[in-house]
Design a protein around this motif. Structure first.
Motif, PDB file in Angstrom:
ATOM      1  N   UNK A 153       0.839  -1.217   0.000  1.00 31.62           N
ATOM      2  CA  UNK A 153       0.000   0.000   0.000  1.00 31.62           C
ATOM      3  C   UNK A 153       0.865   1.255   0.000  1.00 31.62           C
ATOM      4  N   UNK A 154       1.888   1.253   0.851  1.00 36.63           N
ATOM      5  CA  UNK A 154       2.756   2.445   0.931  1.00 36.63           C
ATOM      6  C   UNK A 154       3.516   2.644  -0.380  1.00 36.63           C
ATOM      7  N   UNK A 155       3.970   1.503  -1.013  1.00 34.57           N
ATOM      8  CA  UNK A 155       4.706   1.614  -2.289  1.00 34.57           C
ATOM      9  C   UNK A 155       3.784   2.120  -3.392  1.00 34.57           C
ATOM     10  N   UNK A 156       2.556   1.595  -3.428  1.00 32.44           N
ATOM     11  CA  UNK A 156       1.598   2.027  -4.450  1.00 32.44           C
ATOM     12  C   UNK A 156       1.182   3.481  -4.248  1.00 32.44           C
ATOM     13  N   UNK A 157       1.093   3.893  -2.978  1.00 35.47           N
ATOM     14  CA  UNK A 157       0.755   5.287  -2.677  1.00 35.47           C
ATOM     15  C   UNK A 157       1.833   6.219  -3.237  1.00 35.47           C
ATOM     16  N   UNK A 158       3.110   5.808  -3.057  1.00 30.88           N
ATOM     17  CA  UNK A 158       4.219   6.614  -3.593  1.00 30.88           C
ATOM     18  C   UNK A 158       4.145   6.686  -5.131  1.00 30.88           C
ATOM     19  N   UNK A 159       3.855   5.525  -5.747  1.00 32.06           N
ATOM     20  CA  UNK A 159       3.708   5.489  -7.222  1.00 32.06           C
ATOM     21  C   UNK A 159       2.590   6.428  -7.664  1.00 32.06           C
ATOM     22  N   UNK A 160       1.464   6.395  -6.910  1.00 33.16           N
ATOM     23  CA  UNK A 160       0.300   7.209  -7.250  1.00 33.16           C
ATOM     24  C   UNK A 160       0.656   8.691  -7.167  1.00 33.16           C
ATOM     25  N   UNK A 161       1.432   9.054  -6.136  1.00 34.50           N
ATOM     26  CA  UNK A 161       1.827  10.463  -5.962  1.00 34.50           C
ATOM     27  C   UNK A 161       2.711  10.926  -7.117  1.00 34.50           C
ATOM     28  N   UNK A 162       3.655  10.064  -7.515  1.00 37.10           N
ATOM     29  CA  UNK A 162       4.556  10.410  -8.625  1.00 37.10           C
ATOM     30  C   UNK A 162       3.758  10.605  -9.912  1.00 37.10           C
ATOM     31  N   UNK A 163       2.838   9.642 -10.190  1.00 37.20           N
ATOM     32  CA  UNK A 163       2.017   9.720 -11.407  1.00 37.20           C
ATOM     33  C   UNK A 163       1.133  10.974 -11.371  1.00 37.20           C
ATOM     34  N   UNK A 164       0.540  11.261 -10.187  1.00 40.42           N
ATOM     35  CA  UNK A 164      -0.308  12.446 -10.047  1.00 40.42           C
ATOM     36  C   UNK A 164       0.465  13.726 -10.310  1.00 40.42           C
ATOM     37  N   UNK A 165       1.697  13.794  -9.783  1.00 38.65           N
ATOM     38  CA  UNK A 165       2.548  14.974  -9.978  1.00 38.65           C
ATOM     39  C   UNK A 165       2.873  15.151 -11.469  1.00 38.65           C
ATOM     40  N   UNK A 166       3.250  14.040 -12.118  1.00 38.81           N
ATOM     41  CA  UNK A 166       3.596  14.093 -13.550  1.00 38.81           C
ATOM     42  C   UNK A 166       2.381  14.503 -14.393  1.00 38.81           C
ATOM     43  N   UNK A 167       1.214  13.978 -14.030  1.00 38.14           N
ATOM     44  CA  UNK A 167      -0.011  14.280 -14.757  1.00 38.14           C
ATOM     45  C   UNK A 167      -0.362  15.761 -14.643  1.00 38.14           C
ATOM     46  N   UNK A 168      -0.210  16.294 -13.429  1.00 36.29           N
ATOM     47  CA  UNK A 168      -0.496  17.719 -13.199  1.00 36.29           C
ATOM     48  C   UNK A 168       0.453  18.589 -14.015  1.00 36.29           C
ATOM     49  N   UNK A 169       1.737  18.180 -14.057  1.00 38.32           N
ATOM     50  CA  UNK A 169       2.731  18.938 -14.832  1.00 38.32           C
ATOM     51  C   UNK A 169       2.386  18.931 -16.316  1.00 38.32           C
ATOM     52  N   UNK A 170       1.976  17.752 -16.839  1.00 43.79           N
ATOM     53  CA  UNK A 170       1.614  17.639 -18.262  1.00 43.79           C
ATOM     54  C   UNK A 170       0.392  18.506 -18.580  1.00 43.79           C
ATOM     55  N   UNK A 171      -0.601  18.503 -17.670  1.00 45.58           N
ATOM     56  CA  UNK A 171      -1.806  19.306 -17.876  1.00 45.58           C
ATOM     57  C   UNK A 171      -1.461  20.797 -17.905  1.00 45.58           C
ATOM     58  N   UNK A 172      -0.543  21.190 -17.014  1.00 45.23           N
ATOM     59  CA  UNK A 172      -0.110  22.592 -16.963  1.00 45.23           C
ATOM     60  C   UNK A 172       0.568  22.983 -18.276  1.00 45.23           C
ATOM     61  N   UNK A 173       1.449  22.069 -18.782  1.00 46.03           N
ATOM     62  CA  UNK A 173       2.151  22.353 -20.041  1.00 46.03           C
ATOM     63  C   UNK A 173       1.163  22.465 -21.205  1.00 46.03           C
ATOM     64  N   UNK A 174       0.146  21.612 -21.197  1.00 48.75           N
ATOM     65  CA  UNK A 174      -0.844  21.658 -22.278  1.00 48.75           C
ATOM     66  C   UNK A 174      -1.640  22.966 -22.234  1.00 48.75           C
ATOM     67  N   UNK A 175      -2.043  23.377 -21.012  1.00 45.09           N
ATOM     68  CA  UNK A 175      -2.807  24.632 -20.866  1.00 45.09           C
ATOM     69  C   UNK A 175      -1.992  25.821 -21.341  1.00 45.09           C
ATOM     70  N   UNK A 176      -0.717  25.822 -20.960  1.00 48.51           N
ATOM     71  CA  UNK A 176       0.153  26.936 -21.344  1.00 48.51           C
ATOM     72  C   UNK A 176       0.338  26.986 -22.864  1.00 48.51           C
ATOM     73  N   UNK A 177       0.503  25.799 -23.467  1.00 45.34           N
ATOM     74  CA  UNK A 177       0.666  25.703 -24.923  1.00 45.34           C
ATOM     75  C   UNK A 177      -0.588  26.227 -25.641  1.00 45.34           C
ATOM     76  N   UNK A 178      -1.766  25.856 -25.140  1.00 45.16           N
ATOM     77  CA  UNK A 178      -3.026  26.311 -25.742  1.00 45.16           C
ATOM     78  C   UNK A 178      -3.187  27.827 -25.616  1.00 45.16           C
ATOM     79  N   UNK A 179      -2.839  28.340 -24.424  1.00 41.98           N
ATOM     80  CA  UNK A 179      -2.954  29.787 -24.190  1.00 41.98           C
ATOM     81  C   UNK A 179      -2.040  30.561 -25.138  1.00 41.98           C
ATOM     82  N   UNK A 180      -0.817  30.072 -25.326  1.00 43.02           N
ATOM     83  CA  UNK A 180       0.146  30.739 -26.216  1.00 43.02           C
ATOM     84  C   UNK A 180      -0.349  30.740 -27.663  1.00 43.02           C
ATOM     85  N   UNK A 181      -0.944  29.596 -28.067  1.00 41.48           N
ATOM     86  CA  UNK A 181      -1.448  29.470 -29.439  1.00 41.48           C
ATOM     87  C   UNK A 181      -2.572  30.483 -29.700  1.00 41.48           C
ATOM     88  N   UNK A 182      -3.506  30.606 -28.746  1.00 45.20           N
ATOM     89  CA  UNK A 182      -4.647  31.523 -28.892  1.00 45.20           C
ATOM     90  C   UNK A 182      -4.157  32.967 -28.971  1.00 45.20           C
TER      91      UNK A 182
END
Length: 948
Positions: free
Chosen positions: A889-918
């Motif tokens: 459980x503790x190992x999977x929780x750590x994996x989940x946190x890493x994936x969540x952090x990476x996902x948030x970063x990717x979403x931020x990059x996508x939003x910024x890219x869209x804003x720049x394009x507009x």
């Protein structure tokens, strides 16, 4: 001392353009075709083979090929039920899926290429996850071979607020006459239709227009409509209490042929549908647009109106009413016959190529071992009938019929192979076909001394003499009145003997004569002059001179072999003992032994001095077709109708080696004059070379390997039997409940998975032993004080662990990681429960150290699901499961946190890219007048006056 022999191994397989075991693919330039167990890639324009996908040691025939939406990947199904994913760029296997018990008959990728569905002759449907390299589930419901599979993508009507994933449907057809629609989200069949009165052999779906076409064994093509509303709403009841149908019948499409429909395909980009019948034709239909159909209907109404002026008032009224009712677009009006592509031989499969302005390309793979590409013209306004024209054909690198006879030149450089229609000369170094000559119904052949000429004996009793250099037939001699079964050149190279079904043995002398006046050849030509004839009492099947020029052996249809003195033709010996006719024979280099092979499946070795039978060997499972001695030895080779090539010791009467590879009866055999290789020709149209390797072979080891293979195959067959309960080990076990379930897990034991399971067990035993030794040492040390003189040296490490420099838990993980992802579950099923308990301890250690958490999770969940009852009933497991749960459980929780952090970063990059394009778009936006001004300026040419 134990005698050793040299091993022979397969090195080349050539003479195949494409085999008829599977469909073929075409991308406009390259053709991906089956060649028995291999895949060949041909450049159809150049007629050149670019690559061969071959996996060493794998002999099952290719039965199905499909290209993935990821263009580099190809899924290939085989006759043993396995599926391999090939990479076209590297020509290597990415992964192997094992789940079917019989040949794979249909494959389908989903739109992203992440899931693969496979259907088989065992009636099962399996869905595979390409990314995870694992079988998701097995779907049961069909009662006969599955013939076609198609993914129907989800509808896009799901609201954006919905969290449920859209359900993907799977459509399957089978020889049991059913169409089944499966919902993959619930893993159940949601609609079954009895579609035809006979087997359904073909199906394709046009997703844009939601039309399904199915073709049957009676030559009937039916069209069905997909009700997209019913898919989006799900299974709902109507007012009358009936469940809404998703697939609805429309009509039948009329065909010009009444043969079995074996393939239906929509063109990927153009509005065309092609239907292939079991004869030589592919019928193309053009899909009309609604505008065309409306125009046609208006013309029909106009004609009806014109008729109205000429006829009585009553008949006019009826006509207009009739056409007003026919406003709805009919299937026949929508699909209009365009062109019929007629191939030279029976078509096995076809595929569309690239489309050009002039037309579209259709590649046909013929069952006669050749490929043809046709250009189909696009519709024109003229009313002339359109015809498909043949653009390219790939036929020279192989025979159209069985390879009936082979012969090698004296220096082993050239190989001549002859079949029912042609004689081909091959370069043995490059395996390239360098000459092709027309030849009718060849039965036997040989190179004449000097290697410049080849003589072929035909079924019509003619001797055909060919000149190799000019690749032409220089003479046809009417030698016999019936089939020439055998011919042989005397050891001194001055004479030739032929044996025929007309009961005559004829002797010929070679002479050189000047060219005829009308001949195109210059220089002297070789001819055969008839010297004498020996009349026999029965059909002559084989003739053979002894190497010492002393004897002539003649095999007759009455199953005897008569030996005569070669010079005087006086009778010497009669060899009788075979129960059926002798089909082939050979005499050893020292002229002491004669070996005969017969249709009674036996090989007999005789002494040529007294005609005594040294040994009779049951050699093959079917008729033995040919036998030949190796030069300067008593070793000999045999080939048979059982598809086998066998190597024998004529002194010890032992079978040295059995070589499998051919997929049809082996008719022809040729041996290297230097003993370096053997060449075989077969009914499967392939020519195979088996070379002598430097690897020594011991008979005892070979017999042990054969027994092990038999034992493994038997074990695997028992483990894969679906009618036995798990762990019953008996032939009368109760049926397993999962066999009746519609959706079950995917598992199939193979020798590889059993070996993987054994390796995991060995690793666990080794690691347990090492841990136990060190635990005892630590306990002994803990009882002694630090300054005690009795303190011991640590025990020596296990040699394997010391060599790898690994701890026991790391070593077990390394062994488990090496097991292929696709075979992991089946390997874990081979573990006894005691080893599962030990493995749980290692899983706990790995989870604690966060080693390969994905693999650890996968193993834990599978073991818990499989051994649930024993784990629940066993209190011992409690001690290892509680810490395992905590650490995982503790190992999977750590994996989940890493994936969540990476996902948030990717979403931020996508939003910024869209804003720049507009922002960029609004900044650069010019007014409409400015744009018009720029366009007009661009069109005007600036005039410049040049002054000299």
């Amino acid at each position: 001392m134990v005698q050793s022999y040299l091993r022979h191994g397969p090195t080349e397989a050539f003479g195949l353009v494409c085999s008829s075991s599977s469909n073929s693919l075409f991308d406009g330039k390259l053709a991906y075709v089956p060649a028995l167990e291999d895949i060949l890639i041909w450049d159809v324009k150049k007629g050149q083979m670019l690559a061969m996908w071959h996996e060493t040691g794998h002999r099952a025939e290719v039965t199905c090929i499909l290209r993935s939406p990821k263009q580099d990947q190809f899924a290939v199904g085989y006759a043993d039920g396995s599926i391999r994913l090939w990479s076209s760029s590297t020509g290597s296997v990415i992964t192997t899926f094992n789940g079917h018990k019989k040949a794979v008959s249909a494959l389908a990728f989903d739109s992203q290429g992440t899931r693969l569905a496979s259907g088989s002759q065992d009636t099962d449907l399996i869905v595979w996850d390409i990314i995870a390299e694992a079988g998701l589930y097995r779907l049961r419901g069909h009662r006969d071979q599955i013939t076609a599979i198609k993914f129907i993508p989800a509808t896009g009507d799901i609201p954006s607020t919905s969290t449920t994933s859209s359900s993907v449907m799977l459509l399957t057809t089978s020889k049991d006459t059913f169409i089944k629609l499966w919902d993959l989200s619930t893993q159940h069949c949601i609609q079954t239709i009895v579609a035809h009165r006979s087997d359904i052999w073909a199906m394709d779906v046009d997703i844009k227009s939601n039309i399904i076409f199915t073709g049957s064994g009676e030559g009937e093509v039916k069209a069905w409509k997909i009700n997209t509303e019913a898919i989006s709403e799900g299974l709902t009841e109507s007012d009358t209490g009936e469940i809404n149908k998703i697939i609805l019948p429309i009509a039948t499409l009329p065909l010009s042929s009444r043969h079995r429909v074996s393939q239906i395909t929509f063109h990927p980009t153009q509005p065309f549908l092609a239907v292939q019948s079991q004869d030589r034709s592919v019928e193309l239909f053009r899909i009309r647009t609604e505008e065309e159909i409306n125009k046609k209907q208006l013309r029909r109404k106009k004609r009806a109106k014109e008729k109205k002026d000429r006829r009585h008032h009553d008949s006019e009224k009826d006509d207009t009413e009739k056409f007003e009712e026919d406003d709805e677009i009919s299937l026949v009006a929508l699909f209009t016959p365009h062109v019929i592509v007629r191939a030279s031989k029976k078509i096995r499969s076809f595929d569309f190529g690239i489309s050009s302005k002039d037309g579209i390309q259709v590649m046909t793979a013929l069952s006669s071992n050749c490929l043809e590409v046709y250009a189909v013209p696009l519709p024109t306004k003229s009313k002339d009938a359109l015809e498909a024209s043949r653009m390219y054909s790939v036929d020279l690198p192989g025979h159209r019929n069985d390879v009936r006879t082979l012969c090698l030149s004296s220096d082993d450089q050239l190989l001549a192979s002859a079949s029912n229609d042609s004689l081909k000369i091959w370069n043995m170094k490059t395996t390239a076909c360098i000459r092709t000559m027309d030849c009718s119904q060849a039965i036997c052949s040989t190179f004449l001394p000097g290697d410049r000429h080849i003589v072929v004996g035909s079924k019509t009793g003619e001797l055909l003499v060919y000149d190799v250099a000019s690749s032409s037939l220089i003479e046809t001699i009417k030698a016999h009145t019936a089939t020439i079964w055998s011919l042989h050149v005397r050891a001194d190279g001055k004479a030739l003997v032929t044996g025929s079904a007309d009961k005559d043995v004829k002797f010929w002398e070679m002479e050189h004569k000047g060219p005829a006046e009308d001949s195109t050849h210059s220089g002297k030509l070789l001819t055969l002059v008839h010297l004498r004839t020996l009349k026999m009492t029965d059909d002559v099947l084989s003739v053979r001179y002894s190497p010492d020029n002393k004897y002539l052996a003649i095999a007759l249809l009455d199953s005897t072999v008569k030996v005569f003195y070669q010079d005087t033709l006086k009778f010497f010996l009669s060899l009788y003992g075979h129960k059926l006719p002798v089909l082939g024979m050979d005499i050893s280099s020292d002229s002491k032994l004669i070996v005969t092979c017969s249709a009674d499946k036996n090989v007999k070795i005789w002494g040529l001095d007294f005609g005594d039978c040294h040994k009779s060997i049951f050699a093959h499972e079917e008729s033995v077709m040919q036998v030949l001695f190796e030069k300067d030895s008593h070793y000999f080779w045999t080939v048979g109708k059982d598809k086998m090539l066998k190597y024998w010791d004529g002194d010890k009467f032992e079978n040295i080696q059995r070589l499998e590879g051919h997929h049809g009866e082996v008719w022809a055999l040729a041996l290297s004059h230097y003993g370096k290789f053997v060449v075989t020709g077969s009914h499967d149209k392939s020519i195979r070379v088996w070379e002598k390797l430097d690897d020594p072979l011991f008979l005892e080891e070979e017999r042990e390997k054969e027994l092990e293979a038999l034992y493994e195959n038997g074990t695997v067959e028992v483990l894969n039997r679906a009618d036995l309960a798990i762990g019953s080990g008996a032939g009368d076990g109760l049926p397993e409940s999962s066999t009746t379930a519609e959706a079950t897990s995917v598992s199939k034991q193979t020798s590889e998975t059993l070996m993987a399971g054994e390796r995991i067990m060995e690793a666990i035993d080794l690691a347990d032993g090492e841990r136990k030794v060190f635990r005892e040492y630590e306990e002994a040390m803990s009882r002694l004080s630090e300054d005690d003189a009795m303190r011991l040296q640590p025990p020596p490490r296990n040699p394997v662990l010391a060599a790898y420099d690994l701890e026991p838990d790391a070593y077990v993980l390394q062994v488990v990681e090496r097991v292929q992802s696709t075979a992991l579950h089946d390997a874990l099923l081979a573990l006894p429960f005691a080893k599962v308990v030990s493995l749980m301890e290692y899983l706990n250690i790995w989870a604690q150290k966060t080693w390969n958490i994905i693999l650890v999770s996968r193993i834990i969940f599978f073991l818990l699901k499989t051994h649930h009852h024993q784990i629940v009933a066993n209190r011992i497991m409690r001690t290892s499961l509680i810490p395992l749960r905590k650490h995982l459980r503790s190992a999977l929780q750590r994996q989940k946190e890493v994936i969540g952090y990476n996902l948030a970063a990717l979403k931020y990059l996508r939003r910024r890219d869209q804003a720049e394009r507009v922002a960029h778009f609004f900044e650069d936006e010019a007014s409409a007048e400015q744009v018009r001004l720029q366009i007009s300026e661009g069109r005007k040419r600036k005039r410049v006056n040049i002054v000299s």
